[in-house]
Write an enzyme that holds these catalytic residues in place. Structure first.
Site, short mmCIF file in Angstrom:
data_model
loop_
_atom_site.label_atom_id
_atom_site.label_comp_id
_atom_site.label_asym_id
_atom_site.label_seq_id
_atom_site.Cartn_x
_atom_site.Cartn_y
_atom_site.Cartn_z
N ASP A 187 0.88 -1.17 0.00
CA ASP A 187 0.00 0.00 0.00
C ASP A 187 0.92 1.22 0.00
O ASP A 187 2.10 1.14 0.35
CB ASP A 187 -0.94 0.01 1.21
CG ASP A 187 -2.13 0.96 0.97
OD1 ASP A 187 -2.06 1.79 0.04
OD2 ASP A 187 -3.12 0.89 1.73
C1 BGC Z 1 -4.95 3.49 0.11
C2 BGC Z 1 -5.07 2.50 -1.04
C3 BGC Z 1 -4.89 3.21 -2.35
C4 BGC Z 1 -3.53 3.92 -2.33
C5 BGC Z 1 -3.27 4.69 -3.61
C6 BGC Z 1 -3.67 4.29 0.02
O1 BGC Z 1 -3.65 5.30 0.97
O2 BGC Z 1 -5.00 2.81 1.33
O3 BGC Z 1 -6.33 1.88 -1.02
O4 BGC Z 1 -4.96 2.29 -3.39
O5 BGC Z 1 -3.50 4.84 -1.26
O6 BGC Z 1 -4.13 5.76 -3.71
#
Ligand code: BGC
Length: 763
Positions: free
Chosen positions: A231
């Site tokens: 993530d």
């Molecule tokens: C979120 C993800 C997301 C990623 C990119 C993160 O903060 O938890 O779900 O895909 O950011 O935006």
């Protein structure tokens, strides 16, 4: 690996390879131009695409390209229909092709441990099977278009409170049965190209650095062939992450991370093969770069968004068949959301919707329709004035339909909800309108459960969830009966937040988060504890009625190598076409350990014309009867009489048909005895029994008979025969030393050793 990748790896320098394991920028993978390796775009997900214009940031604040906003995860799950998530997934795949995106960061599929999780609107369900099946549909849809899907957020990422560092403290059985199970299902059934490792820690270790989770379980046990991306910002130590089985660290550019990887390889801390493997997985999991943008039909996409929203809406209450509305009736549309619907949540999933349709857009021109705003989410207009106006409009109509729910600030990434209640001004409005208009309907726009202090005062409630950009048209179609509601709640609506299973442990600790409710999550808890709820998991009404008959199973007894076939007839007994969600629960035997009373083991949605009957078939394998066994570290079926239940919801009151089935395990895990093992266990084990009785005869003489003889009893009369046996059975073997002069601990240790050796030989 494949030959092309082998050749590429052979031609790449170490610098090029380590660079590929870290993002090129916020949304792109690294390219290697001299070798023709292109950079690929990864984009959120999960209910549309959010391709940012310019450099942007991840929180959705930057401008993104126009896309279709489909119903969010909690709505789609209520369709109880993997075909719906597949249909939406395939539209998302087409949108991705239009934007030349390689990887869509979705579906999001964490279990709803508490209704307070701020991201529940993105997630599917409190139930692993529903989550797993819906995610499988979504992946198939996306990947069917040649775009890679990415399951997120793996795993036990069930709160937003300190989401980047919190440590989910979960016991092994619960982790397997509840939190890993939906990912396991989707990995095994949909073969996603990507999995995103979550921010949090599990039992002390960051998921992004957990060899156990990323390699032992995900890859070795489940045979996941794709790549793992962190993530955004989840990796604490990139070298440890790569060693654990993560492949791509996002976002980039992070020169420090690249340098750390290179240093680790150069000084021997990380093998170059590990880097090669990660590079190979990344390249193999990225789709071919598209040379040109594909065309996308936005009108068609909007239509699919509407269809998905109608399929997902849940009719929670409909007294006196107040719905559907009739064309001739005078309807007061009340509430800001009738004109400006809430259709998505806040954060990284935020879509720049191509075209939003409100209910008022569809109905506003009809002369049977009047409108009052009722409340102001921005708090600028005076509450009393708005309510008074709404009351007046409602009183002069035949029926009032109030659009209410949760403002966007209540449901957004990175922040948990603080309460289940809707805003006080909306609750006050509903009560005031219902006081003057007996025919009041409430339409809800919310991504997760709310309390309904006015439920007894209104006649109907239609839960639209966050139904995507076409939610207005979908709502009108449902209200007027052009489409018959067929959604079912994929999560329990509790009466009070204090009733929720994780309540004492949720959102309190910012470091170690105890999952003390164990596997009693969602309906598994309410059902086992016989707790009243507002609306149970699986609940949902229809404008027609259904009857069930003729429940049959192929065998009355099976073992765990066999599958059980089940059939049941479902008939539409009303006057309208409708769809019924047939839910099959397995009630577990009341055994000697804690188990949810029943669990959803299969479901299907069936469409029926009036008077039509369809035979619905299910097949259950051992997993329907198994639990995760922490001694074996594997699934194990407990012998027992189980009950197959066909039910309309998880509530005991909604169980319609039942049939017993006896399930026998072919797997008898060998018990390892020691001096603390209760005597009853020795006597229950065929091999141990004879050895114990024999040895005790030698040690105790005739008194040993009492342990096993039917006619034994307590001569003093203080204990009944049963009580005597029960107390002897529960006594550890070592206690014999204290109760007899003739027994030594050494003799018992020898006896135990002899038994364990004899049992081991038998295997
Ligand atoms: C979120 C993800 C997301 C990623 C990119 C993160 O903060 O938890 O779900 O895909 O950011 O935006």
């Amino acid at each position: 690996m494949n030959q092309k990748i082998d050749e590429l790896l052979a031609s790449m320098t170490l610098d090029e390879k380590v660079a590929l394991c870290v993002g090129k920028d916020f949304w792109h993978t690294q390219d290697v131009q001299r070798l023709g390796v292109a950079s690929t775009v990864l984009t959120d997900g999960p209910h549309g695409i959010r391709k940012q214009v310019g450099t942007g940031n991840q929180l959705g604040l930057g401008e993104s390209v126009k896309a279709i906003c489909f119903p969010t995860g909690s709505a789609i799950a209520a369709s109880f229909d993997p075909n719906t998530s597949e249909l939406v997934g395939s539209e998302i795949g087409k949108l991705a092709r239009k934007e030349q995106i390689g990887v869509v960061l979705g579906p999001a599929m964490n279990i709803k441990r508490s209704p307070l999780c701020g991201r529940n609107f993105e997630y599917y369900s409190e139930d692993p099977l529903v989550s797993g099946q819906l995610a499988t549909g979504a992946v198939r849809g996306i990947q069917g278009e040649g775009i890679a899907a990415c399951l997120k957020h793996f795993v036990a990422n069930n709160q937003e409170y300190y989401r980047q560092t919190a440590n989910s403290v979960v016991d092994e059985q619960t982790l397997r049965e509840i939190y890993l199970a939906p990912f396991e299902y989707a990995v095994k059934h949909a073969s996603p190209n990507w999995v995103m490792s979550s921010y949090n820690r599990v039992n002390g270790e960051y998921v992004s650095q957990s060899h156990k989770l990323l390699t032992d379980i995900l890859r070795k046990e489940w045979n996941f062939r794709g790549a793992v991306v962190s993530d955004w910002g989840a990796s604490d130590d990139t070298v440890a992450s790569l060693a654990a089985g993560m492949d791509l660290c996002m976002p980039g550019p992070a020169a420090d991370n690249v340098a750390a990887l290179k240093r680790a390889v150069t000084n021997g801390e990380l093998s170059e093969e590990t880097i090669d493997l990660a590079v190979a997985r990344i390249l193999l999991s990225l789709p071919e770069q598209q040379a040109v943008k594909a065309q996308y039909d936005f009108a068609h996409g909007h239509m699919i968004a509407e269809k998905a929203a109608t399929e997902s809406a849940v009719l929670l209450k409909n007294d006196d068949d107040i719905l559907p509305l009739q064309d001739a009736e005078k309807i007061a549309l009340i509430g800001q959301y009738a004109k400006v619907p809430r259709y998505q949540g806040g954060g990284s999933s935020h879509i720049n919707a191509a075209k939003v349709t409100s209910a008022f857009d569809v109905l506003g021109k009809r002369d049977t329709i009047s409108y009052a705003q009722g409340y102001d989410d921005d708090g600028i207009l005076n509450e009393e004035v708005l309510i008074n106006e709404a009351v007046k409009v409602a009183a002069s109509a035949d029926k009032a339909v109030i659009f209410a729910g949760l403002p966007e600030v209540y449901e957004t990434e990175a922040v948990d909800r603080s309460k289940l209640a809707m805003p006080a001004n909306q609750n006050a409005l509903i009560k005031a309108v219902a006081a003057v208009q007996p025919n009041t309907v409430v339409v809800l726009h919310n991504g997760s459960p709310v309390t309904m202090p006015w439920l007894g005062e209104v006649k109907a409630v239609l839960e639209m969830y966050l139904g995507g950009e076409a939610v207005g048209a979908a709502t009108v179609a449902l209200l007027y009966g052009e489409v018959n509601p067929s959604g079912r709640l994929a999560e329990t609506f509790p009466l009070r937040v204090e009733d929720t299973p994780a309540y004492p442990y949720y959102g309190i600790e910012r470091d170690d988060v105890p999952y003390r409710e164990g596997n009693l999550v969602g309906y598994r808890y309410y059902d086992t504890m016989h707790r009243a709820v507002l609306f149970p998991f699986g609940h949902g009404l229809s404008y027609t009625s259904f009857a069930y008959s003729d429940l049959r199973i192929t065998q009355k007894q099976i073992d765990d190598t066999q599958t059980l076939k089940i059939q049941v007839n479902v008939t539409n007994t009303g006057h309208r076409f409708g769809k019924e969600v047939v839910q099959l629960y397995v009630a577990n035997p009341v055994g000697d350990h804690v188990r949810p009373q029943k669990e959803l083991c299969a479901f299907t949605k069936v469409a029926l014309k009036p008077n039509e009957t369809k035979k619905v078939s299910f097949e259950l394998d051992y997993r329907a009867f198994a639990e995760w066994n922490v001694q074996l570290h594997d699934w194990l079926v407990s012998d027992g009489p189980y009950t197959i239940q066909i039910a309309r919801s998880a509530s005991d009151d909604d169980v319609l048909l039942t049939t017993p089935v006896s399930v026998v395990s072919t797997r008898r895990p060998r018990q390892v005895f020691d001096v603390n093992t209760p005597l009853g266990d020795f006597l229950a084990d065929p091999a141990a029994k004879d050895l114990v009785i024999g040895a005790l005869h030698n040690m105790l003489g005739a008194r040993a008979d009492k342990l096993d003889a039917d006619d034994s009893g307590d001569e003093s009369g203080a204990l009944s025969h049963e009580a005597m046996l029960a107390s002897a059975a529960a006594m550890p073997l070592r206690a014999l030393v204290s109760f007899s002069e003739n027994v030594s601990r050494e003799q018992l240790l020898n006896l135990v050793d002899q038994i364990n050796r004899a049992n081991a030989k038998e295997e």
